[in-house]
Structures are given as structure tokens and as C-alpha cells.
Design a protein around this motif. Structure first.
Motif, PDB file in Angstrom:
ATOM      1  N   VAL A  53      -9.336   6.485  -2.227  1.00 13.56           N
ATOM      2  CA  VAL A  53      -8.796   5.442  -3.104  1.00 13.56           C
ATOM      3  C   VAL A  53      -7.451   5.025  -2.528  1.00 13.56           C
ATOM      4  O   VAL A  53      -6.659   5.869  -2.108  1.00 13.56           O
ATOM      5  N   LEU A  54      -7.181   3.721  -2.496  1.00 12.47           N
ATOM      6  CA  LEU A  54      -5.896   3.213  -2.027  1.00 12.47           C
ATOM      7  C   LEU A  54      -5.069   2.793  -3.227  1.00 12.47           C
ATOM      8  O   LEU A  54      -5.583   2.152  -4.151  1.00 12.47           O
ATOM      9  N   ILE A  71       0.873  -1.166   0.000  1.00 11.00           N
ATOM     10  CA  ILE A  71       0.000   0.000   0.000  1.00 11.00           C
ATOM     11  C   ILE A  71       0.911   1.217   0.000  1.00 11.00           C
ATOM     12  O   ILE A  71       1.647   1.448   0.957  1.00 11.00           O
ATOM     13  N   ASP A  72       0.878   1.961  -1.078  1.00 16.99           N
ATOM     14  CA  ASP A  72       1.814   3.074  -1.233  1.00 16.99           C
ATOM     15  C   ASP A  72       1.244   4.420  -0.797  1.00 16.99           C
ATOM     16  O   ASP A  72       1.971   5.268  -0.283  1.00 16.99           O
ATOM     17  N   SER A  73      -0.035   4.629  -1.030  1.00 12.50           N
ATOM     18  CA  SER A  73      -0.604   5.921  -0.662  1.00 12.50           C
ATOM     19  C   SER A  73      -2.107   5.850  -0.499  1.00 12.50           C
ATOM     20  O   SER A  73      -2.769   4.933  -1.007  1.00 12.50           O
ATOM     21  N   VAL A  74      -2.616   6.816   0.239  1.00  9.83           N
ATOM     22  CA  VAL A  74      -4.051   7.018   0.400  1.00  9.83           C
ATOM     23  C   VAL A  74      -4.397   8.278  -0.381  1.00  9.83           C
ATOM     24  O   VAL A  74      -3.788   9.330  -0.166  1.00  9.83           O
ATOM     25  N   ASP A  94     -17.183  -3.773  -0.281  1.00 11.43           N
ATOM     26  CA  ASP A  94     -17.881  -2.604   0.246  1.00 11.43           C
ATOM     27  C   ASP A  94     -17.710  -1.371  -0.631  1.00 11.43           C
ATOM     28  O   ASP A  94     -18.094  -0.269  -0.243  1.00 11.43           O
ATOM     29  N   GLY A  95     -17.138  -1.566  -1.819  1.00 14.36           N
ATOM     30  CA  GLY A  95     -17.013  -0.472  -2.763  1.00 14.36           C
ATOM     31  C   GLY A  95     -15.785   0.393  -2.595  1.00 14.36           C
ATOM     32  O   GLY A  95     -15.657   1.426  -3.272  1.00 14.36           O
ATOM     33  N   PHE A  96     -14.841   0.014  -1.721  1.00 15.10           N
ATOM     34  CA  PHE A  96     -13.598   0.773  -1.590  1.00 15.10           C
ATOM     35  C   PHE A  96     -12.713   0.474  -2.802  1.00 15.10           C
ATOM     36  O   PHE A  96     -12.473  -0.699  -3.127  1.00 15.10           O
ATOM     37  N   GLU A  97     -12.228   1.525  -3.434  1.00 19.44           N
ATOM     38  CA  GLU A  97     -11.484   1.366  -4.684  1.00 19.44           C
ATOM     39  C   GLU A  97      -9.975   1.336  -4.482  1.00 19.44           C
ATOM     40  O   GLU A  97      -9.431   2.050  -3.638  1.00 19.44           O
ATOM     41  N   TRP A  98      -9.334   0.501  -5.287  1.00 15.72           N
ATOM     42  CA  TRP A  98      -7.870   0.373  -5.305  1.00 15.72           C
ATOM     43  C   TRP A  98      -7.378   0.637  -6.712  1.00 15.72           C
ATOM     44  O   TRP A  98      -8.040   0.274  -7.700  1.00 15.72           O
TER      45      TRP A  98
END
Length: 210
Positions: free
Chosen positions: A189-190, A10-13, A201-205
Motif C-alpha cells: 500500500v502506498l 508519496i510518504d511511505s511504502v 491494476d489494483g494497487f492501493e493508496w
């Protein structure tokens, strides 16, 4: 326990905000997270709890107070004032763009000179089914570290400067001190090497740009 893949980082939020210039100025002054936190323009409709909380874990109470102080000076709203509890010392704030932030330490007193060092940056996703979403992320290469049944999961991401955790949506909202109701865009977005997808849950990557 599964082994995390080399690419599962995981590089950034990325926060989607209506005013990127103002948000960038706020976060640089308040927390100084550098490239771990980015913003981009969005006017996607969103109401109520967005389903996530960003947490900064620090070493001692004076660091909590310092970060809270600069954030409030920059326009953040205090949701839960900094105070001691059985687990330590912490506060919950809402940034001007609407993002919820929890700033906390497990220590109840200072043991070193005051500083502003952040030990951990944690993305806490409030999800409908912790067990199912945990399996979804395991299938995408993340290894579950701390796990408390169907209530809480923290993934083991040793090569990342950002941690990912799952909590039940209502429990996450209660811990943050806000109602659980909310709809529309998560406004987050992650990015990293995990993949490009939307979770249950609809969280986007997104894949981190080269």
C-alpha cells in the motif's frame, strides 16, 4: 508537462506481511529506510509475482555490495547476483516476506569511500497498460517526468523522498528475473497526499495519517 499538486506526495511504502516483527527487524538491519518503509500484518493470499519491485538507487558498486550483503545475511534470497552490465551494476533480491528488491547504481566503479547511502527509493509498478495507468495518475495530480511511450514512465515527485514509476508487468518481471504470472494480493500500500483509491491494476493508496 503537468505541474504536480502540492498534496501529491508519496510518504511511505507499507508492506503487508505475515510477521511484522520479523519484517521490521530485517528491513532496519538491511536497508535502514526509516519511516519511508513500514509493515503491517496481513495474511491475504498471494502467489507468484506481486506486480511490483522496490528499487534502491545508490552511487557506486560498493554500496550495492554492502546492502546486498546485509540483506542476504538477514535471510534475503538472491534472484540476480550483483554484476556489471551496460547500464551499471546491480542485483535483485527477494526479502523473507516475499518482496522483490532491486539494488543498483549507474556507476561501474567506486569513486569514493564505501558507504551505505541510498540516493533514491523507487516504487516500480508492473501494469497492464502503461499509457492508461499513466493518465490515471496524472489525473490524480502526479506529473509525468521521464516517459518512454507505452513502455516506461517515471513521475516527477520533487517533494517526496519516494519515486513512482510504471513499467509493463511482463517487462518488470523479466527485469527482476522472475516469471510474470501471479495472483492475489499485491501485499503493498502506498501512502501520501495523492488520495485514497485503487489504481487500474489494483494497487492501493491511502492518505497518510495525521
Amino acid at each position: 508537462m503537468n505541474n504536480i499538486t502540492a498534496a501529491a506526495t508519496i510518504d511511505s511504502v507499507v508492506l503487508e506481511v505475515s510477521d511484522p516483527t520479523a519484517a521490521t527487524a530485517f528491513y532496519e538491519a538491511a536497508f535502514g529506510l526509516g519511516d519511508r518503509l513500514r509493515v503491517r500484518a496481513s495474511d491475504a493470499p498471494t502467489t507468484g509475482f506481486r506486480g511490483f519491485v522496490l528499487s534502491l538507487v545508490v552511487a557506486q558498486p560498493s554500496t550495492v555490495d554492502s546492502l546486498v550483503g546485509t540483506a542476504v545475511a538477514g535471510g534475503a534470497t538472491v534472484i540476480k547476483p550483483a554484476k556489471k552490465s551496460f547500464w551499471g551494476y546491480g542485483a535483485v533480491l527477494q526479502a523473507p516476506d516475499g518482496t522483490l528488491w532491486k539494488i543498483a547504481t549507474s556507476a561501474k566503479r567506486d569513486t569514493a569511500p564505501a558507504n551505505r547511502e541510498i540516493d533514491s527509493f523507487v516504487v516500480l509498478l508492473g501494469v497492464e497498460n502503461v499509457k492508461n495507468t499513466k493518465q490515471f495518475y496524472v489525473d490524480h495530480g502526479l506529473a509525468a517526468g521521464k516517459s518512454f511511450g507505452s513502455k516506461y514512465v517515471e513521475f516527477d515527485t520533487p517533494s517526496s523522498t519516494i519515486k513512482l514509476a510504471l513499467y509493463g508487468r511482463r517487462a518488470a518481471a523479466k527485469d527482476a528475473g522472475v516469471p510474470a504470472e501471479g495472483s492475489g494480493s499485491h501485499r503493498v500500500v502506498l501512502t501520501g497526499g495523492v488520495g485514497a483509491f485503487a489504481d487500474p491494476d489494483g494497487f492501493e493508496w491511502e492518505i497518510t495519517p495525521a
